[in-house]
Design a protein around this motif. Sequence first.
Motif, PDB file in Angstrom:
ATOM      1  N   GLU A 177      44.725  42.571  48.893  1.00 31.26           N
ATOM      2  CA  GLU A 177      45.295  43.190  47.707  1.00 31.26           C
ATOM      3  C   GLU A 177      44.191  43.798  46.853  1.00 31.26           C
ATOM      4  O   GLU A 177      43.143  43.204  46.655  1.00 31.26           O
ATOM      5  N   ARG A 178      44.484  44.995  46.310  1.00 33.54           N
ATOM      6  CA  ARG A 178      43.516  45.672  45.458  1.00 33.54           C
ATOM      7  C   ARG A 178      43.397  44.955  44.110  1.00 33.54           C
ATOM      8  O   ARG A 178      44.383  44.474  43.562  1.00 33.54           O
ATOM      9  N   LYS A 179      42.176  44.899  43.577  1.00 38.32           N
ATOM     10  CA  LYS A 179      41.952  44.279  42.280  1.00 38.32           C
ATOM     11  C   LYS A 179      42.312  45.245  41.154  1.00 38.32           C
ATOM     12  O   LYS A 179      42.295  46.468  41.331  1.00 38.32           O
ATOM     13  N   CYS A 180      42.649  44.678  39.992  1.00 32.72           N
ATOM     14  CA  CYS A 180      43.007  45.496  38.836  1.00 32.72           C
ATOM     15  C   CYS A 180      41.776  46.257  38.339  1.00 32.72           C
ATOM     16  O   CYS A 180      40.648  45.755  38.385  1.00 32.72           O
ATOM     17  N   LYS A 181      42.002  47.463  37.841  1.00 29.49           N
ATOM     18  CA  LYS A 181      40.916  48.282  37.326  1.00 29.49           C
ATOM     19  C   LYS A 181      40.475  47.775  35.955  1.00 29.49           C
ATOM     20  O   LYS A 181      41.290  47.489  35.090  1.00 29.49           O
ATOM     21  N   THR A 182      39.168  47.664  35.763  1.00 32.31           N
ATOM     22  CA  THR A 182      38.610  47.188  34.494  1.00 32.31           C
ATOM     23  C   THR A 182      37.902  48.289  33.709  1.00 32.31           C
ATOM     24  O   THR A 182      37.582  48.092  32.534  1.00 32.31           O
ATOM     25  N   LYS A 183      37.615  49.433  34.377  1.00 33.44           N
ATOM     26  CA  LYS A 183      36.917  50.566  33.755  1.00 33.44           C
ATOM     27  C   LYS A 183      35.537  50.166  33.231  1.00 33.44           C
ATOM     28  O   LYS A 183      35.063  50.701  32.231  1.00 33.44           O
ATOM     29  N   PHE A 265      28.498  35.651  43.690  1.00 34.75           N
ATOM     30  CA  PHE A 265      27.995  36.707  42.806  1.00 34.75           C
ATOM     31  C   PHE A 265      28.638  38.058  43.123  1.00 34.75           C
ATOM     32  O   PHE A 265      29.069  38.784  42.217  1.00 34.75           O
ATOM     33  N   THR A 266      28.717  38.409  44.417  1.00 38.30           N
ATOM     34  CA  THR A 266      29.323  39.694  44.778  1.00 38.30           C
ATOM     35  C   THR A 266      30.820  39.721  44.460  1.00 38.30           C
ATOM     36  O   THR A 266      31.344  40.751  44.030  1.00 38.30           O
ATOM     37  N   THR A 267      31.512  38.594  44.640  1.00 38.59           N
ATOM     38  CA  THR A 267      32.934  38.543  44.272  1.00 38.59           C
ATOM     39  C   THR A 267      33.118  38.726  42.769  1.00 38.59           C
ATOM     40  O   THR A 267      34.038  39.422  42.314  1.00 38.59           O
ATOM     41  N   LYS A 268      32.242  38.128  41.981  1.00 41.68           N
ATOM     42  CA  LYS A 268      32.304  38.302  40.534  1.00 41.68           C
ATOM     43  C   LYS A 268      32.087  39.766  40.141  1.00 41.68           C
ATOM     44  O   LYS A 268      32.762  40.286  39.230  1.00 41.68           O
ATOM     45  N   LEU A 269      31.172  40.433  40.830  1.00 35.54           N
ATOM     46  CA  LEU A 269      30.902  41.838  40.510  1.00 35.54           C
ATOM     47  C   LEU A 269      32.113  42.725  40.789  1.00 35.54           C
ATOM     48  O   LEU A 269      32.501  43.552  39.950  1.00 35.54           O
ATOM     49  N   VAL A 270      32.736  42.559  41.966  1.00 37.52           N
ATOM     50  CA  VAL A 270      33.840  43.447  42.318  1.00 37.52           C
ATOM     51  C   VAL A 270      35.107  43.128  41.523  1.00 37.52           C
ATOM     52  O   VAL A 270      35.988  43.981  41.399  1.00 37.52           O
ATOM     53  N   ILE A 271      35.209  41.914  40.978  1.00 43.30           N
ATOM     54  CA  ILE A 271      36.375  41.577  40.143  1.00 43.30           C
ATOM     55  C   ILE A 271      36.217  42.134  38.737  1.00 43.30           C
ATOM     56  O   ILE A 271      37.169  42.671  38.152  1.00 43.30           O
ATOM     57  N   ASN A 272      35.010  42.054  38.166  1.00 39.34           N
ATOM     58  CA  ASN A 272      34.806  42.414  36.762  1.00 39.34           C
ATOM     59  C   ASN A 272      34.429  43.865  36.532  1.00 39.34           C
ATOM     60  O   ASN A 272      34.523  44.341  35.394  1.00 39.34           O
ATOM     61  N   PHE A 273      33.996  44.583  37.596  1.00 39.95           N
ATOM     62  CA  PHE A 273      33.500  45.939  37.394  1.00 39.95           C
ATOM     63  C   PHE A 273      34.131  46.883  38.422  1.00 39.95           C
ATOM     64  O   PHE A 273      34.388  46.487  39.559  1.00 39.95           O
ATOM     65  N   ASP A 274      34.329  48.129  37.985  1.00 44.29           N
ATOM     66  CA  ASP A 274      34.865  49.161  38.871  1.00 44.29           C
ATOM     67  C   ASP A 274      33.765  49.955  39.562  1.00 44.29           C
ATOM     68  O   ASP A 274      33.957  50.439  40.676  1.00 44.29           O
ATOM     69  N   THR A 275      32.627  50.136  38.913  1.00 41.37           N
ATOM     70  CA  THR A 275      31.501  50.884  39.472  1.00 41.37           C
ATOM     71  C   THR A 275      30.258  50.008  39.435  1.00 41.37           C
ATOM     72  O   THR A 275      29.926  49.446  38.386  1.00 41.37           O
ATOM     73  N   ILE A 276      29.590  49.893  40.565  1.00 46.20           N
ATOM     74  CA  ILE A 276      28.399  49.054  40.689  1.00 46.20           C
ATOM     75  C   ILE A 276      27.275  49.914  41.250  1.00 46.20           C
ATOM     76  O   ILE A 276      27.448  50.607  42.257  1.00 46.20           O
TER      77      ILE A 276
END
Length: 384
Positions: A177-183, A265-276
């Motif tokens: 499932e796609r994660k919600c966008k945080t912008k 750490f990588t899971t936290k990044l993709v959940i909280n941020f849209d662009t890395i």
Amino acid sequence: MIRTQKVKLYPNSHMRQALLALCDYRRYCWNQALETWNNMYDAYCVNKIDNRRPNKLRVRDELVANKSEWQYGLSSRTLQLAITDLGVAWDDFFNEELPDWGKPRFKSKRAPRQGFKTDRAKLVKGKLRLDKPHGVANWYDIRFNKHVDLAGTLKTVSIYCENGVFWACLNFEITVERKCKTKQITAVDVNVGHFNYTEGVVRVIPKRLKRLYEQIKYYQRKLAHKRVVNGKKATSTISYRVMRAKLQQAYRKATNIQHDLMQKFTTKLVINFDTIVIEDLAVKKMQMTHVASKGLHRSMFGYFRRLLTYKCDWYGKKLVLAEQSYPSTQRCSQCGYVKQGLEKITLRGNALHGTRHDQYECYQCGAKLNRDGNAVANLLALAK
């Protein structure tokens, strides 16, 4: 998507012998296929006929046609998947940009890890059921140590034995499932021992890992001393095998700790941020000394990038790679001044101006910044 779960197997004595036989058969198939492939490739290089170039179909047909009588009592998928993996290894041989580039090698029976693959395994009542070979009467399901929490279609199962313990990697095809966008946008500046990003610092080599590395160093010295004193006979002694098992166990613990840190750490990044934003580093060129090489290896830059790449793909997030020539460390994030020549910051700081390696002092606007924080700000500016 394909996701993997690793479990520990508890086979009975009969299935243990069957698994060891399949491990030996996998190694035999790989070595036979590699020898056949090498001969075909040498003939192709001499004749230069395009339709004679070796491929996995030609090698497979050659090995199947020359099968021995004893091979029919083992799983045919072991042979097929060994040749498939060898084909992937040969394709990688023609891509010199890969980190472990090189020609495929023969498998050794003395290797500490032996394994095989199958794509006909099933999960039946919480146990692993392998495909039953022809003419075998007793065949049992194998228990494993934990509940499988991935719901999907079981694909390939990789089973390997290390220090007498069997493990299985279960590959499931699932819908993510796609994660919600945080912008939100973030940047990660990777360093030896720690990663800096917009919300703080993540230590990738904590104290418990340092204690494990001290144990590993001690075990390596003991094993080396035994080999010097006893020569070739050292590897056959019980004390040597026990010490080697302790060394492998310490390595496994260290790897599990680091993989757990990177996954979280990588899971936290993709959940909280849209662009890395991360840097496209040339790690091999950064290995100046054996000390720096050891620190780079333990910081797992390549593993971090690989995890972040496929997780961004899974969850619909954007991963931006800064070019290797982008001066994230040498550029001032406030005025844009880029240090050149003797003004550059090195691992020992700047000898010309007497600054430390963790400080950034701009000689144009006079700003005094933290080097890692300045690099994160420059990477953020690249994304924006």
